[in-house]
Scaffold this motif. Structure first.
Motif, PDB file in Angstrom:
ATOM      1  N   VAL A  76       0.820  -1.203   0.000  1.00 34.78           N
ATOM      2  CA  VAL A  76       0.000   0.000   0.000  1.00 34.78           C
ATOM      3  C   VAL A  76       0.861   1.263   0.000  1.00 34.78           C
ATOM      4  CG1 VAL A  76      -1.920  -1.102   1.153  1.00 34.78           C
ATOM      5  CG2 VAL A  76      -0.172   0.028   2.509  1.00 34.78           C
ATOM      6  N   SER A  77       0.257   2.321  -0.407  1.00 39.12           N
ATOM      7  CA  SER A  77       0.964   3.590  -0.526  1.00 39.12           C
ATOM      8  C   SER A  77       1.464   4.072   0.830  1.00 39.12           C
ATOM      9  CB  SER A  77       0.017   4.618  -1.127  1.00 39.12           C
ATOM     10  OG  SER A  77       0.688   5.838  -1.256  1.00 39.12           O
ATOM     11  N   GLY A  78       2.684   4.569   0.854  1.00 36.52           N
ATOM     12  CA  GLY A  78       3.186   5.265   2.041  1.00 36.52           C
ATOM     13  C   GLY A  78       3.674   4.373   3.151  1.00 36.52           C
ATOM     14  N   ALA A 132       4.277   0.868   2.601  1.00 33.02           N
ATOM     15  CA  ALA A 132       4.952  -0.325   2.096  1.00 33.02           C
ATOM     16  C   ALA A 132       6.421  -0.055   1.797  1.00 33.02           C
ATOM     17  CB  ALA A 132       4.240  -0.830   0.855  1.00 33.02           C
ATOM     18  N   THR A 133       6.818   1.210   1.759  1.00 28.98           N
ATOM     19  CA  THR A 133       8.207   1.576   1.503  1.00 28.98           C
ATOM     20  C   THR A 133       8.754   0.987   0.201  1.00 28.98           C
ATOM     21  OG1 THR A 133       9.099  -0.272   2.780  1.00 28.98           O
ATOM     22  CG2 THR A 133       8.686   1.743   3.961  1.00 28.98           C
ATOM     23  N   THR A 150       9.259   2.430  -2.893  1.00 23.72           N
ATOM     24  CA  THR A 150      10.288   3.242  -3.540  1.00 23.72           C
ATOM     25  C   THR A 150      11.569   3.214  -2.717  1.00 23.72           C
ATOM     26  OG1 THR A 150       8.504   4.636  -4.337  1.00 23.72           O
ATOM     27  CG2 THR A 150      10.726   5.501  -4.542  1.00 23.72           C
ATOM     28  N   SER A 151      11.412   3.339  -1.395  1.00 24.63           N
ATOM     29  CA  SER A 151      12.594   3.337  -0.530  1.00 24.63           C
ATOM     30  C   SER A 151      13.342   2.021  -0.638  1.00 24.63           C
ATOM     31  CB  SER A 151      12.180   3.553   0.923  1.00 24.63           C
ATOM     32  OG  SER A 151      11.356   4.674   1.033  1.00 24.63           O
ATOM     33  N   LYS A 208       6.530   9.826 -10.126  1.00 27.95           N
ATOM     34  CA  LYS A 208       5.692  10.422  -9.078  1.00 27.95           C
ATOM     35  C   LYS A 208       6.398  11.588  -8.418  1.00 27.95           C
ATOM     36  CE  LYS A 208       4.213   6.889  -6.733  1.00 27.95           C
ATOM     37  NZ  LYS A 208       3.715   6.093  -5.644  1.00 27.95           N
ATOM     38  N   ILE A 243       6.511  -0.322   9.003  1.00 26.97           N
ATOM     39  CA  ILE A 243       7.319   0.359   7.988  1.00 26.97           C
ATOM     40  C   ILE A 243       8.760  -0.130   8.079  1.00 26.97           C
ATOM     41  CG2 ILE A 243       8.404   2.599   7.556  1.00 26.97           C
ATOM     42  CD1 ILE A 243       5.825   3.902   7.664  1.00 26.97           C
ATOM     43  N   GLY A 244       9.340  -0.436   6.953  1.00 21.33           N
ATOM     44  CA  GLY A 244      10.738  -0.872   6.950  1.00 21.33           C
ATOM     45  C   GLY A 244      10.887  -2.378   6.973  1.00 21.33           C
ATOM     46  N   ARG A 266      14.103  -6.784   7.506  1.00 20.56           N
ATOM     47  CA  ARG A 266      13.962  -5.358   7.821  1.00 20.56           C
ATOM     48  C   ARG A 266      15.136  -4.646   7.159  1.00 20.56           C
ATOM     49  NH1 ARG A 266      11.798  -1.470  11.442  1.00 20.56           N
ATOM     50  NH2 ARG A 266      12.860  -0.016  10.168  1.00 20.56           N
ATOM     51  N   PHE A 267      14.867  -3.588   6.450  1.00 17.19           N
ATOM     52  CA  PHE A 267      15.960  -2.894   5.761  1.00 17.19           C
ATOM     53  C   PHE A 267      16.058  -1.475   6.301  1.00 17.19           C
ATOM     54  CE2 PHE A 267      13.952   0.153   2.873  1.00 17.19           C
ATOM     55  CZ  PHE A 267      12.624  -0.252   2.954  1.00 17.19           C
ATOM     56  N   PRO A 268      17.263  -0.899   6.263  1.00 17.21           N
ATOM     57  CA  PRO A 268      17.424   0.466   6.759  1.00 17.21           C
ATOM     58  C   PRO A 268      16.881   1.464   5.750  1.00 17.21           C
ATOM     59  CG  PRO A 268      19.518  -0.390   5.990  1.00 17.21           C
ATOM     60  CD  PRO A 268      18.540  -1.505   5.829  1.00 17.21           C
ATOM     61  N   ARG A 269      16.494   2.607   6.250  1.00 17.86           N
ATOM     62  CA  ARG A 269      16.095   3.729   5.413  1.00 17.86           C
ATOM     63  C   ARG A 269      17.176   3.988   4.364  1.00 17.86           C
ATOM     64  NH1 ARG A 269      12.489   7.611   7.572  1.00 17.86           N
ATOM     65  NH2 ARG A 269      12.385   6.566   9.590  1.00 17.86           N
ATOM     66  N   ARG A 294      10.109  13.969  -0.773  1.00 21.96           N
ATOM     67  CA  ARG A 294       9.284  14.949  -0.068  1.00 21.96           C
ATOM     68  C   ARG A 294      10.152  15.948   0.697  1.00 21.96           C
ATOM     69  NH1 ARG A 294       5.971  12.479   4.240  1.00 21.96           N
ATOM     70  NH2 ARG A 294       6.307  10.504   3.158  1.00 21.96           N
TER      71      ARG A 294
HETATM   72  N1  ATP Z   1      13.633   1.224   6.114  1.00 22.32           N
HETATM   73  C1  ATP Z   1      12.797   2.132   6.556  1.00 22.32           C
HETATM   74  N2  ATP Z   1      12.623   2.310   7.871  1.00 22.32           N
HETATM   75  C2  ATP Z   1      11.759   3.233   8.315  1.00 22.32           C
HETATM   76  N3  ATP Z   1      11.035   4.038   7.540  1.00 22.32           N
HETATM   77  C3  ATP Z   1      11.168   3.931   6.218  1.00 22.32           C
HETATM   78  C4  ATP Z   1      12.040   2.963   5.667  1.00 22.32           C
HETATM   79  N4  ATP Z   1      11.972   3.052   4.346  1.00 22.32           N
HETATM   80  C5  ATP Z   1      11.084   4.045   4.082  1.00 22.32           C
HETATM   81  N5  ATP Z   1      10.597   4.562   5.197  1.00 22.32           N
HETATM   82  C6  ATP Z   1       9.598   5.643   5.267  1.00 22.32           C
HETATM   83  O1  ATP Z   1       8.357   5.147   4.804  1.00 22.32           O
HETATM   84  C7  ATP Z   1       7.654   6.124   4.081  1.00 22.32           C
HETATM   85  C8  ATP Z   1       7.068   5.589   2.798  1.00 22.32           C
HETATM   86  O2  ATP Z   1       8.103   5.171   1.951  1.00 22.32           O
HETATM   87  P1  ATP Z   1       7.956   5.124   0.362  1.00 22.32           P
HETATM   88  O3  ATP Z   1       7.689   6.454  -0.194  1.00 22.32           O
HETATM   89  O4  ATP Z   1       9.156   4.382  -0.128  1.00 22.32           O
HETATM   90  O5  ATP Z   1       6.657   4.236   0.197  1.00 22.32           O
HETATM   91  P2  ATP Z   1       5.938   3.746  -1.132  1.00 22.32           P
HETATM   92  O6  ATP Z   1       5.485   2.381  -0.890  1.00 22.32           O
HETATM   93  O7  ATP Z   1       6.852   3.918  -2.305  1.00 22.32           O
HETATM   94  O8  ATP Z   1       4.697   4.701  -1.231  1.00 22.32           O
HETATM   95  P3  ATP Z   1       3.880   5.144  -2.533  1.00 22.32           P
HETATM   96  O9  ATP Z   1       3.041   3.986  -2.953  1.00 22.32           O
HETATM   97  O10 ATP Z   1       3.056   6.292  -2.046  1.00 22.32           O
HETATM   98  O11 ATP Z   1       4.873   5.534  -3.573  1.00 22.32           O
HETATM   99  C9  ATP Z   1       8.621   7.242   3.870  1.00 22.32           C
HETATM  100  O12 ATP Z   1       8.215   8.316   4.670  1.00 22.32           O
HETATM  101  C10 ATP Z   1       9.954   6.735   4.313  1.00 22.32           C
HETATM  102  O13 ATP Z   1      10.702   7.732   4.986  1.00 22.32           O
END
Ligand code: ATP
Ligand code: MG
Lengths: 652, 329
Positions: A182-184, A186-187, A189-190, A218, A530-531, A547-550, A557
């Motif tokens: 899901v958006s936001g 699921a991390t 992109t990160s 995006k 998250i993560g 679990r992966f680091p940021r 953003r």
């Molecule tokens: N490993 C991590 N640990 C903690 N927080 C994280 C980690 N990776 C990403 N985040 C946080 O999670 C949030 C969402 O990440 P991201 O934008 O990658 O999600 P997404 O799934 O790509 O969302 P979207 O579908 O909206 O594109 C961000 O605010 C990011 O800072």
């Protein structure tokens, strides 16, 4: 001296006729208070057989958990508490209860003969056990290791690095990665950003050079990959544990089309400190005609239109061409082409001849003209009507470099065109082995938009299918991300050797694609923090949670807050800015004087020419170019792009 | 060595058998009228325990035992029974969970040695198993012999329970009680201890007649009778006792939810009979279902039994299958 203590078992395998142990699944119980949870990896040691050394060893991952007491029916709890829930807690004795777990087998030792899991003691897996259980021992160690750190397995108080096998992530054995969630939360992109960094640091030397081509679809998502982002101590520790240096990407090249004015860049990376290294992406008629197929939706792809487009590219483009009504054309730009079209229509009308022009029906000609003029208006800024193009550095790709193409604000038609052209070019150069690198990761976010499971067949989807199915032999690797995996074409997700899942939507988990997952795993996925990610990889026989680091880069953003995009500059200022970028000695007034009273088209053309030639004295060159009509770059002999395999009609 | 002696006697010529006779285990109360002397009231009364403040000991041990048996062979028509008796105390502390404190178990062979052929007898005597004999006059008839063997086994179990109880009493903390499934009065130590309680679920013995009997057996739920002292018989020690009803019997049976409590014959017992009763009443929950005797069986006692059964030799359990003639191996 440190005493080497025998590990104490945390559970026992139990098997009954109704819940037997099988070669692929077993059940075990633990104390009520235990560190074990869904996703934990455990080790079973079978009893020794005679004096043949240790017994069978089995690694498993916990897929489900159950708790129950010896209560015969819920009614008896009501009776015992006399109908008062508050009283139930006052019972002088706590009932016997059990924590019973189901685990799926990851690996057995010995592997043959394959037998049911022995009814032995259960231990928490150690670092080394995790490596064995996931068969990572085969590719993380050895003379030519191919391990790519992807995250930490964290369960039962343990933190063990998990590696992907480069041969199975980036070819040739298997390839491609898909991530959904899901958006936001699921991390997605990160995770891709992190993994790309990990690949760049750990791609094995013997596999050569690697680059990444990321489409930013995006907002500011991928606009700051070269800028460091904040990391906390826990993340730093995770990087260290994974053997990675937390740093932003050292080499990033940004490409963005211009806006309709032809001088301001269509991207959010326009802060004065950063806009300098964004290259305009500008294509002319030749580039567009190569991929004209993209412009025609499925119903349009008729053989006649195709044949006419081929005719234009082969016989008309960049050649002296006689229209048959006495006019001669040398078509190098959209403007030239439109001249030809007008000549044809006028000629036909004047002569009152038939509806045919050189075996092409006038309706077909009109259709192709419509589509082509459509793109030059809808994608103004990407497509120049006239003048030279500026493209990605085909043939000069550099090792460990990320090429970001920002199409976030481009019309969908233009996006398709960018995808189609960029990916086809990659494919063409990789096939000829002259791209500059041996492998390229192509990252496409919002895959459900570009390779949807239903809807009309499009050129872009066909192309993504083609990478999915054949890319691994070429070193062309697709990393795709989407919210709902079920909405992406099955052969695109199905061909991804590695799959990641972040927090999932419950409705999505209820779709048929997920029925192999246990209810507990589904609940874990629906509530994944998250993560954390669930990971499938060819070497792992079961999904694993990591679990992966940021990522160590600045989030999109945060990037736009730190580096707010500058407002669009007035035409003159934008021209000044671009020229100053090329030559710092130039003074704004000199430029303004030069371009006063000139037609914007001429200014744009001159600017593009200066950009292309990169002269020592940019201003002099610019002045010179303004004086003459700049012809588009002499197009090199058109290289045939091997046709994609026709879309197979086979049902899947 | 579990059961290995069975192989030895079979090798010596005993005919193999595998038979678990139907028999009800459990500590039986005396099965006749014995009479009792009231110590609390002039005549047997019923008293509500609702207002009594329940005793709440810091820790409680619960003691119970099991016996399991099987006819494993015949020497002529004399049965040779393999028996297993075990007893355990499970202790409950402030966390309200039960943990095994101590346990004892014993495997024995029950038969009449003199009735067996010499080789079988010799095999039994030399293989190291405890042999317990039933009386000579019971040996002739297999049906009587089996009943006699059962009584011997029960005796062995009671002895084991007593031994364990006495050992446990020796280590009982100042705020710790011992609840025994069955009578206290057959043990000197148990019947004299200030913090031992017996809970008896079977009511073979009759201590009252007429109106008093009626008052005892129609005791309403949440009530106890006056404290009385059963007239001592044989080896039984002096003890105080009373009836206590856990659940309403109307609609079920006279004995439904009815237990008899035993405690030390001492004025203190008299003083806290209601507090003790109120405590035991609280022990109704959790229910000890699915045991059929759940209306009288305390959950912790049920738990001790479950624990002991789970540790008994597997091959002594009733075979799940039928008793069809054996074939092949
Ligand atoms: N490993 C991590 N640990 C903690 N927080 C994280 C980690 N990776 C990403 N985040 C946080 O999670 C949030 C969402 O990440 P991201 O934008 O990658 O999600 P997404 O799934 O790509 O969302 P979207 O579908 O909206 O594109 C961000 O605010 C990011 O800072
Ligand atoms: Mg995203």
């Amino acid at each position: 001296m440190i005493q080497h203590r025998e590990p104490t078992p945390i559970g026992r395998v139990v098997a009954t006729e109704l819940k037997p142990a099988t070669p692929h699944q077993f059940h075990f119980w633990t104390a009520n208070e235990t560190t074990i949870g869904i996703g934990a990896i455990v080790k079973v040691e079978g009893p020794r057989v005679g004096d043949q050394g240790p017994g069978r060893i089995v690694f498993g991952v916990v897929t489900d958990g159950f708790a129950y007491s010896d209560l015969a029916t819920p009614l008896h709890d009501v009776v015992g508490a006399e109908g008062d829930p508050a009283k139930a807690a006052e019972s002088p004795t706590v009932r016997q209860e059990i924590r019973l777990w189901t685990a799926a087998v990851l690996r057995q030792h010995p592997e043959e003969p394959l037998q049911p899991v022995p009814l032995g003691a259960v231990y928490v897996a150690s670092d080394a056990d995790v490596a064995q259980a996931l068969r990572m021992d085969a590719y993380v160690a050895g003379a030519q290791p191919t391990g790519i750190p992807v995250g930490l397995y964290t369960a039962a108080g343990l933190e063990a690095p998990v590696y992907l096998d480069a041969d199975f992530l980036l070819g040739p054995e298997a390839a491609h990665l898909n991530i959904s969630g899901v958006s936001g939360l699921a991390t997605k992109t990160s995770a891709v950003e992190f993994l790309l960094a990990s690949i760049f640091q750990h791609f094995p030397a013997h596999k050569g050079r690697i680059a990444a081509l990321c489409f930013n679809v995006k907002g500011p998502d991928l606009c700051f990959l070269d800028r460091p982002g904040p990391l906390d101590d826990a993340d730093r520790r995770r990087y260290e544990r994974l053997g990675l240096t937390p740093q932003p990407f050292a080499r990033v090249r940004y490409y963005a089309p211009c806006k309709a004015d032809g001088v301001n860049l269509n991207t959010l990376r326009t802060h004065p400190d950063l806009v300098g290294d964004v290259e305009p992406l500008v294509w002319g008629l030749a580039e567009v005609l190569d991929f004209a197929e993209v412009l025609l939706n499925r119903d349009d792809i008729d053989a006649k239109a195709d044949a006419f487009i081929d005719f234009l590219s082969d016989r008309v483009l960049n050649k002296e061409f006689d229209d048959g009504f006495g006019g001669s054309h040398r078509v190098q730009s959209f403007a030239d082409l439109d001249g030809l079209f007008r000549a044809i229509f006028d000629g036909l009308e004047l002569s009152g001849r038939s509806d045919m022009w050189r075996t092409h029906h006038i309706a077909t000609i009109r259709k192709v003209r419509n589509r082509l003029s459509n793109i030059s208006t809808r994608c103004k800024g990407l497509v120049t009507d006239d003048g030279p193009s500026n493209d990605l550095p085909w043939g000069r790709f550099e090792d460990r470099t990320v090429y970001v193409v920002d199409v976030a604000n481009v019309d969908p038609l233009g996006q398709d065109l960018v995808f189609a052209r960029a990916v086809s070019k990659l494919r063409e150069h990789l096939e000829r082995r002259d791209l500059g690198v041996e492998a390229v990761v192509v990252f496409v976010d919002e895959l459900n938009k570009y390779a949807p499971g239903d809807g009309p067949e499009t050129y872009v989807r066909k192309m993504l299918l083609d990478i999915s199915e054949r890319g691994r032999y070429l070193g062309l690797v697709l990393f795709g991300a989407e919210q709902f995996r079920s909405q992406v074409h099955r052969r695109v997700v199905g061909n991804a050797g590695t799959t990641l899942f972040g927090r999932m939507d419950a409705d999505e988990l209820a779709t048929p694609g997920y029925h192999v997952l246990s209810p507990a795993i589904k609940i874990k996925l629906a509530t994944l923090p998250i993560g954390e990610l669930m990971l499938r990889h060819p070497h792992f026989t079961q999904p694993i949670f990591v679990r992966f680091p940021r990522p160590a880069v600045l989030r999109g953003r945060d990037g736009v807050e730190r580096f707010p995009p500058s407002a669009d500059l007035p035409f003159e200022e934008a021209v000044v800015r671009q020229l100053v970028r090329l030559d710092r000695r130039i003074r704004p007034n000199q430029v303004k004087d030069l371009i006063a009273e000139r037609r914007p088209d001429d200014v744009r053309r001159a600017l593009a020419a200066v950009r292309r030639t990169r002269p020592d004295d940019a201003l002099a060159c610019f002045r010179r170019m303004l004086g003459v009509r700049v012809a588009p770059a002499a197009a090199p002999a058109r290289e045939a792009v091997p046709p994609l395999n026709p879309i197979s009609e086979e049902p899947y | 060595m579990a059961g290995s002696w069975v192989d030895a006697i079979l090798a010596a010529g005993a005919v193999p058998a595998s038979y678990v006779p139907d028999a009800s285990a459990g500590r039986t109360d005396l099965e006749e009228f014995t009479g009792a002397d009231l110590v609390e009231d002039a005549e047997l009364r019923t008293r509500s325990v609702a207002d009594a403040r329940p005793l709440s000991p810091g820790a409680v041990g619960f003691l119970d035992g099991i016996e399991q048996w099987r006819v494993v062979g015949y020497g002529g028509v004399t049965p040779i029974v393999r028996g297993y008796v075990a007893a355990a105390v499970r202790r409950r502390g402030p966390d309200r969970r039960l943990r095994t404190g101590s346990e004892l178990s014993r495997e024995l062979a029950v038969t009449r040695l003199a009735s067996l052929a010499a080789p079988v007898r010799r095999a039994l005597e030399t293989c190291g198993v405890d042999v317990v004999e039933f009386a000579a006059e019971d040996a002739g008839q297999p049906a009587r012999a089996i009943q006699a063997a059962r009584r011997e086994l029960e005796r062995a179990r009671l002895a084991l329970e007593r031994a364990l109880a006495e050992r446990c009493l020796a280590g009982l903390g100042p705020d710790e009680w011992l609840v025994v499934d069955g009578v206290l009065s057959d043990s000197v130590a148990l019947s004299a201890h200030p913090r031992a309680v017996g809970v008896i679920k079977s009511h073979g013995a009759q201590y009252f007649e007429g109106a008093e009997l009626e008052r005892a057996l129609t005791l309403p739920a949440g009530h106890r009778t006056s404290v009385f002292e059963p007239r001592s018989r044989g080896a039984r020690r002096a003890i105080y006792s009373w009836y206590l009803r856990f659940w309403p019997w109307e609609g079920n049976d006279l004995l439904y939810g009815l237990v008899r409590v035993e405690a030390r014959a001492h004025p203190d017992t008299l003083a806290r009979a209601s507090a003790l009763s109120a405590w035991l009443e609280r022990e109704r929950s959790p229910l000890s279902t699915p045991d059929a005797r759940w209306d009288r069986l305390l959950y912790p006692i049920h738990d001790v039994e479950t624990y002991l059964r789970s540790r008994a030799p597997r091959d002594l359990l009733s075979p799940p299958g039928s008793r069809l003639p054996r074939t092949g191996s």
